[in-house]
Design a protein around this motif. Structure first.
Motif, PDB file in Angstrom:
ATOM      1  N   ARG A 430       0.803  -1.216   0.000  1.00  8.96           N
ATOM      2  CA  ARG A 430       0.000   0.000   0.000  1.00  8.96           C
ATOM      3  C   ARG A 430       0.841   1.273   0.000  1.00  8.96           C
ATOM      4  NH1 ARG A 430      -3.875   1.884   2.990  1.00  8.96           N
ATOM      5  NH2 ARG A 430      -2.846   3.896   3.006  1.00  8.96           N
ATOM      6  N   SER A 431       1.997   1.272   0.654  1.00  8.76           N
ATOM      7  CA  SER A 431       2.759   2.516   0.724  1.00  8.76           C
ATOM      8  C   SER A 431       3.243   2.967  -0.650  1.00  8.76           C
ATOM      9  CB  SER A 431       3.946   2.362   1.678  1.00  8.76           C
ATOM     10  OG  SER A 431       4.835   1.363   1.229  1.00  8.76           O
ATOM     11  N   LEU A 432       3.452   2.018  -1.571  1.00 13.03           N
ATOM     12  CA  LEU A 432       3.863   2.393  -2.926  1.00 13.03           C
ATOM     13  C   LEU A 432       2.785   3.218  -3.614  1.00 13.03           C
ATOM     14  CD1 LEU A 432       5.330  -0.967  -4.278  1.00 13.03           C
ATOM     15  CD2 LEU A 432       6.502   0.817  -2.981  1.00 13.03           C
ATOM     16  N   HIS A 433       1.536   2.855  -3.368  1.00 13.21           N
ATOM     17  CA  HIS A 433       0.418   3.449  -4.113  1.00 13.21           C
ATOM     18  C   HIS A 433       0.006   4.816  -3.595  1.00 13.21           C
ATOM     19  CE1 HIS A 433      -0.420  -1.093  -4.459  1.00 13.21           C
ATOM     20  NE2 HIS A 433       0.368  -0.720  -5.428  1.00 13.21           N
ATOM     21  N   VAL A 434       0.526   5.201  -2.437  1.00 13.90           N
ATOM     22  CA  VAL A 434       0.196   6.525  -1.880  1.00 13.90           C
ATOM     23  C   VAL A 434       1.470   7.328  -1.609  1.00 13.90           C
ATOM     24  CG1 VAL A 434      -2.018   5.819  -0.924  1.00 13.90           C
ATOM     25  CG2 VAL A 434       0.045   5.532   0.459  1.00 13.90           C
TER      26      VAL A 434
END
Length: 520
Positions: A430-434
């Motif tokens: 998830r951290s990649l996408h935000v």
């Protein structure tokens, strides 16, 4: 008398001095003890790692980080960030602030940190390159569930190598091929349309937080999605039996997320019981179908029959156990994820009227081309240009599956660090996408960002490599169909757009989040 008073004062001073000494000792000892407890588990694992590699030509290094408390590790910290602080990426951010970029991998660093989560020493992978390395190194990392029998020992999510490749070909043909998607598009729409009419009749839709009511009022989205999955996969219409199956899958999902403690009363023990009941039901269904085929009555037009009848290049069919295990894992994969994505699409569109207007324009034009036909076809979906961008943006921002799990099959070297054999690897997606390094204004809902492809390696919502989700096109199809019917026939408005978000077990608006809902 004076002597007695002096003696009493002296004794009182001695007692006070004793208390002061003990309090001072306590005040100094407690922090030291806490510090020792905090570091003992990390020191133990570092020492054990060093001993294992004594005598080697090189001294390997563990990734930077900390194991945390004995037994529980940093699990409580992770849950605090998710459940209380409601900053799910704070756990990774704290690692980066404390330990830097974790090596010499450029601005993003190596993207590896050691920790201890859910009962196991763990390496956290949290950069595009590190994630890709783990997810594509199938000879070095494997999926290992806390209890593999929950999802099926012979299911595609548990097997490896040539067996995985063979099973994956069967499943992709059954759920992701154009022929299958065309049939699925026809199956799911009547129930979707009926559900939307029922929501309009209610007038107000409320998001709930209970595990079986994570979506709109009375769990309608999840219920509709589950009923469609039962229809697509095993040709089961709603009945008391499917209600039981729904309940057993809920128990299965709860067990997958629970601490791996297998004793009476735990979620894991209940999940195993639910798995046995599901195995029994689907095994009976498989035997019924085999009897029909033997009698020359023909098979059903669904995924189970497809898996039963397909043959590989050598003319081999799946074993009965493989069919049952993979039906369970496929239903499990779509059990909540699709319904949550649909809920988030409605939520984001309600907060983005300009996006909804463009979505409605495209889908209304397609509906007009069909001369008022109630349902769209796969060919209609292929014509859409803007709707797919809304789908991808919903999936990116919702982050339904924030992380995936692997285990190291051997000591694995990566950019100067060693991931020890047997350690769990949490691939943080998830951290990649935000991350603003990869997406401009990442928390804004902007489908137009998909006019150009994401930077390589920064969009991993369905995984990477050979184990990329076999049903990724099916998930996109269901979300597209729901968006079409929503945008063409209904209007909705958030009544409390500032409601908080709960991030476990899936991201969802908290209790009280509501919207008005009506026909156009």
């Amino acid at each position: 008398m004076r002597s007695y008073v002096q003696q009493a004062d002296f004794m009182g001073g001695m007692v006070a001095a004793d208390w002061a000494w003990w309090l001072g000792l306590l005040a100094g000892a407690v922090p030291l003890l806490a510090l020792a407890v905090w570091h003992c588990a990390d020191a133990f694992h570092c020492a054990a790692f060093a001993v294992r590699h004594l005598g080697g030509r090189q001294r390997p290094r563990l990734p930077p980080g900390h194991i945390g408390l004995p037994f529980v590790g940093e699990t409580l910290a992770l849950l605090w960030y998710f459940n209380l602080a409601r900053r799910p990426d704070g756990f990774v951010e704290a690692k980066r602030r404390r330990y830097g970029g974790a090596g010499d991998g450029g601005d993003e660093g190596v993207g590896l940190y050691r920790t201890h989560l859910f009962g196991s020493p763990t390496v956290l992978a949290c950069s595009p390159a590190a994630n890709k390395f783990v997810l594509q190194s199938n000879d070095s990392f494997a999926i290992r569930w806390p209890s593999p029998e929950i999802v099926g020992v012979s299911s595609v999510v548990n097997v490896h190598g040539s067996q995985h490749a063979r099973l994956r070909r069967f499943i992709v043909a059954a759920v992701n091929s154009p022929r299958s998607l065309r049939a699925i598009a026809e199956v799911v729409q009547p129930r979707v349309a009926a559900a939307l009419r029922s929501w309009a009749a209610k007038g107000t839709i409320t998001a709930a937080t209970e595990i079986k009511k994570e979506c709109f009022t009375d769990g309608w989205i999840e219920q509709v999605t589950f009923e469609n999955i039962c229809r697509m996969f095993v040709s089961m219409e709603p009945s008391p039996l499917t209600a039981k199956i729904d309940e057993w899958f809920a128990g299965l999902v709860a067990g997958l997320r629970a601490f791996p403690l297998d004793i009476p009363g735990t979620a894991l023990r209940r999940a195993k019981k639910c798995r046995r009941k599901l195995h029994s039901v689907f095994s009976e269904e498989l035997e019924r179908r085999k009897a029909k085929l033997a009698a020359g009555e023909g098979g059903d037009n669904d995924v189970m029959s497809g898996l039963m009848q397909m043959e590989d290049e050598q003319g081999r069919r799946l074993e009965d156990e493989e069919v049952v295990d993979n039906i369970v894992s496929l239903v499990l994969a779509g059990y909540e994820s699709t319904s949550n994505a649909i809920m988030w699409a409605a939520y984001y569109l309600a907060k983005s009227p300009h996006v909804l207007a463009k979505l409605r324009e495209e889908n209304s034009a397609i509906a007009k081309e069909n001369n008022g036909a109630s349902f769209i076809t796969l060919d209609d979906i292929y014509k859409m240009k803007y709707t797919p961008k809304v789908v991808e943006e919903t999936i990116r921002l919702a982050n339904i599956a924030p992380m995936v799990y692997r285990v190291a099959l051997r000591d694995v070297e990566y950019r100067g660090y060693t991931i020890p054999k047997g350690w769990r690897v949490v691939v943080w997606l998830r951290s990649l996408h935000v991350d603003p390094k990869y997406y401009d204004d990442p928390f804004s809902f902007n489908p137009d960002r998909w006019d150009k492809a994401a930077k390589p390696g920064t969009y991993q919502v369905f995984g990477v490599g050979e184990r990329i989700c076999a049903g990724n096109m099916l998930a996109r199809l269901q979300l597209t169909i729901m968006l079409h019917h929503l945008s063409c026939g209904y209007r909705w408005e958030l009544l409390n757009p500032d409601a908080g978000v709960a991030y476990l077990p899936h991201p969802r608006p908290m209790d009280g989040a509501a919207m008005s809902f009506s026909e156009l």
